[in-house]
Design a protein around this motif. Structure first.
Motif, PDB file in Angstrom:
ATOM      1  N   SER A 179      44.408  33.675  30.704  1.00  0.00           N
ATOM      2  CA  SER A 179      45.680  34.392  30.683  1.00  0.00           C
ATOM      3  C   SER A 179      45.452  35.872  30.968  1.00  0.00           C
ATOM      4  O   SER A 179      44.589  36.503  30.341  1.00  0.00           O
ATOM      5  N   LEU A 180      46.195  36.441  31.904  1.00  0.00           N
ATOM      6  CA  LEU A 180      46.075  37.869  32.177  1.00  0.00           C
ATOM      7  C   LEU A 180      46.566  38.717  30.999  1.00  0.00           C
ATOM      8  O   LEU A 180      45.851  39.627  30.572  1.00  0.00           O
ATOM      9  N   PRO A 181      47.741  38.456  30.420  1.00  0.00           N
ATOM     10  CA  PRO A 181      48.088  39.146  29.173  1.00  0.00           C
ATOM     11  C   PRO A 181      47.202  38.640  28.027  1.00  0.00           C
ATOM     12  O   PRO A 181      46.733  37.496  28.051  1.00  0.00           O
ATOM     13  N   ARG A 224      43.348  34.328  43.486  1.00  0.00           N
ATOM     14  CA  ARG A 224      43.446  34.593  42.047  1.00  0.00           C
ATOM     15  C   ARG A 224      42.639  35.835  41.662  1.00  0.00           C
ATOM     16  O   ARG A 224      43.087  36.653  40.862  1.00  0.00           O
ATOM     17  N   ASN A 254      44.594  38.714  42.634  1.00  0.00           N
ATOM     18  CA  ASN A 254      45.763  38.805  41.759  1.00  0.00           C
ATOM     19  C   ASN A 254      45.380  39.447  40.430  1.00  0.00           C
ATOM     20  O   ASN A 254      46.146  40.244  39.869  1.00  0.00           O
ATOM     21  N   THR A 255      44.195  39.107  39.923  1.00  0.00           N
ATOM     22  CA  THR A 255      43.710  39.729  38.692  1.00  0.00           C
ATOM     23  C   THR A 255      43.551  41.226  38.879  1.00  0.00           C
ATOM     24  O   THR A 255      43.978  42.025  38.037  1.00  0.00           O
ATOM     25  N   HIS A 259      45.069  43.131  41.079  1.00  0.00           N
ATOM     26  CA  HIS A 259      46.381  43.742  41.234  1.00  0.00           C
ATOM     27  C   HIS A 259      47.144  43.800  39.907  1.00  0.00           C
ATOM     28  O   HIS A 259      47.919  44.733  39.667  1.00  0.00           O
ATOM     29  N   TRP A 260      46.943  42.823  39.062  1.00  0.00           N
ATOM     30  CA  TRP A 260      47.630  42.828  37.765  1.00  0.00           C
ATOM     31  C   TRP A 260      47.209  44.046  36.935  1.00  0.00           C
ATOM     32  O   TRP A 260      47.973  44.522  36.094  1.00  0.00           O
ATOM     33  N   LEU A 261      46.005  44.553  37.204  1.00  0.00           N
ATOM     34  CA  LEU A 261      45.504  45.702  36.458  1.00  0.00           C
ATOM     35  C   LEU A 261      45.975  47.038  37.032  1.00  0.00           C
ATOM     36  O   LEU A 261      45.601  48.100  36.511  1.00  0.00           O
ATOM     37  N   THR A 291      46.370  50.377  35.053  1.00  0.00           N
ATOM     38  CA  THR A 291      45.512  50.367  33.862  1.00  0.00           C
ATOM     39  C   THR A 291      44.633  51.615  33.852  1.00  0.00           C
ATOM     40  O   THR A 291      44.073  51.994  34.882  1.00  0.00           O
ATOM     41  N   THR A 337      40.417  43.707  30.418  1.00  0.00           N
ATOM     42  CA  THR A 337      41.775  43.932  30.903  1.00  0.00           C
ATOM     43  C   THR A 337      42.494  45.050  30.154  1.00  0.00           C
ATOM     44  O   THR A 337      43.590  45.449  30.555  1.00  0.00           O
ATOM     45  N   ASP A 383      36.459  36.331  35.894  1.00  0.00           N
ATOM     46  CA  ASP A 383      37.558  35.390  35.737  1.00  0.00           C
ATOM     47  C   ASP A 383      37.356  34.162  36.616  1.00  0.00           C
ATOM     48  O   ASP A 383      37.856  33.083  36.304  1.00  0.00           O
TER      49      ASP A 383
END
Length: 321
Positions: free
Chosen positions: A108-110, A178, A181-182, A184-186, A189, A198, A213
């Motif tokens: 899970s990213l969060p 993926r 995507n990880t 980019h999700w950061l 940050t 994360t 990941d």
């Protein structure tokens, strides 16, 4: 970030280890990270510089201890000091049992909350949280709920869709979409020297989070990472592929001081002040202030120096050839 250890020593050591397919252990006692993110420092004391981090479930070799500060070695061979409050002590027998146990890895990213009871959802019910790629003992109760055991023995419950079985995580095919995507999700940050979770990352920490990941462990620092994978010369911009690591220095012949991840169409993502995107063009203020020194391709190079597919790491799994 710039490593404290000799690059030559680490690369030569990892070359020997990867050649044999094993990370040698010397029978030293073990500890295992028991908190979401634990700090690795370059000396004994909270005021010393943080050089790296390790996340929940990471096995560490205990090299020495004064009771409060532990001299440890991480799974990629990085040495430093960690406070005893961050870990649970483990014997060889306990670590052997852990490698054979049912384990779950957070995908899970969060952050994932672990609750004391199956139906717990209040703040007072929280046992701990797990960041991306944390490893815990546990099993699926049903399609929506998993039971977990933390390294220090605390038990709890978390949502099932946050996990993969450890073997599946460690051996799944690399998914570049993926991984990116990880990264980019950061975006946004904050940068933190030595950080690699994360919650916050430095430049090489962003690489570590995105690749780990996917069940791939790389060396820790930018000056180490340029020595691994398949080399791509600075002149070969057309040959760059998504996920390649880009390396920079402050002067044309200076030491490597920064790493980024190539995205596509001349764009890259990196941690500099915060995680952000820039372009490989002369008018880009970030790119123009650095000296581009070439790239390394990690995907497809698993099993070579400094790049370990986690299913092949004997600190995590019993290796059967």
């Amino acid at each position: 970030m710039i490593p404290k250890l000799s690059i030559r020593f680490i690369v030569l050591a990892l070359a020997m280890l990867c050649a044999s397919g094993l990370y040698a252990t010397d029978g030293s006692p073990w500890v295992q990270v028991r908190i979401p993110v634990a700090c690795i420092r370059d000396g004994k004391g909270h005021s010393t510089e943080m050089t790296s981090q390790a996340i929940m479930g990471t096995p560490l070799q205990l090299l020495d201890s004064d009771g409060e500060w532990l001299h440890i070695k991480s799974p990629e061979g990085y040495e430093g000091y960690m406070n005893v409050s961050s870990v649970a002590e483990k014997s060889d027998a306990e670590m052997s049992a852990w490698r054979k146990a049912q384990r779950l890895v957070s995908i899970s990213l969060p952050e994932v909350k672990v609750y004391a009871t199956p139906d717990g959802r209040g703040h007072a019910d929280v046992v701990s949280e797990l960041v991306l790629s944390s490893i815990v003992e546990g099993s699926f109760i049903n399609d929506t709920l998993a039971s977990v055991v933390l390294p220090d023995g605390r038990k709890g419950y978390a949502r099932a869709d946050a996990f993969l079985p450890a073997e599946k995580w460690a051996d799944r095919p690399f998914d570049m979409d993926r991984a990116m995507n990880t990264a980019h999700w950061l975006l946004g940050t904050p940068y933190l020297w030595g950080a690699c979770s994360t919650k916050s990352v430095d430049c090489s920490g962003l690489v570590r989070v995105a690749y780990f990941d996917q069940g791939v462990l790389t060396l820790r620092d930018a000056r180490q990472q340029i020595e691994i994978g398949r080399r791509i010369e600075p002149s070969d911009l057309a040959g760059l592929q998504r996920g390649d690591l880009l390396f920079f220095s402050n002067t044309p012949d200076g030491r490597i001081s920064h790493v980024a991840i190539y995205d596509r169409d001349g764009q890259y993502i990196h941690s500099s002040g915060l995680v952000k995107k820039n372009r490989m063009t002369a008018d880009d203020p970030d790119y123009s202030k650095r000296c581009y020194r070439g790239a390394s391709r990690i995907v497809g190079m698993e099993g070579t120096e400094g790049i370990v597919k986690m299913i092949r790491h004997p600190w995590y799994f019993d290796i059967v050839d």
